[in-house]
Design a protein around this motif. Structure first.
Motif: not given
Length: 154
Positions: A103, A106, A145-146, A149-150, A153-154
């Motif tokens: 974090c 980034l 962005t997180l 991504y979450t 991707v998760h």
């Protein structure tokens, strides 16, 4: 450090690093977050962040004026407050020290590269509020962005 405002704006001295002062300020912010987080609930964090933002706008304005450059590289209170925002919001998903480091990195990317709209605020809002606000926008871009991504991707 001739005025208490400079102490805050310069991140208690972390902004005086001879290279990458913003990174040193961000690292101090991370350290302060880890130290304070066990003692604060989310609502208290919100008050701390709002107060630190307001204090920062005043201190950064005063320090920038004293230094002759409104957004001097040594002024890092904006990085400290912005990384608190990132870590607070992202803490549910990114709890481990390694995830928090991700974090931080980034956020530093967005703060250093200043893609739009960060660059616009950095160039056009030349006062203490602007110094603080462009880093909040960088924090928002980090969190966006997180979130992407979450989600994917998760």
């Amino acid at each position: 450090m001739s005025h208490p405002a400079h102490l805050f704006a310069l991140g208690f001295g972390s902004g005086l690093a001879w290279f990458l002062p913003g990174t040193f300020g961000t690292l101090l912010g991370w350290l302060l977050y880890v130290w304070m987080d066990p003692h604060l609930q989310d609502a208290q964090w919100a008050l701390v962040i709002l107060g630190a933002f307001a204090l920062g706008a005043v201190c950064c304005q005063m320090t920038g004026k004293a230094l002759g450059v409104i957004d001097h590289g040594g002024i890092v209170w904006d990085e400290i407050v912005a990384i608190w925002v990132v870590l607070l919001v992202a803490s549910a998903q990114f709890q481990s020290p390694l995830a928090q480091l991700g974090c931080v990195l980034l956020f530093r990317f967005f703060d250093m590269v200043k893609p739009p709209p960060i660059r616009w605020f950095d160039r056009h809002w030349k006062n203490g509020f602007g110094v603080m606000f462009d880093d909040i926008v960088a924090a928002f871009m980090t969190l966006l962005t997180l979130a992407v991504y979450t989600h994917f991707v998760h």
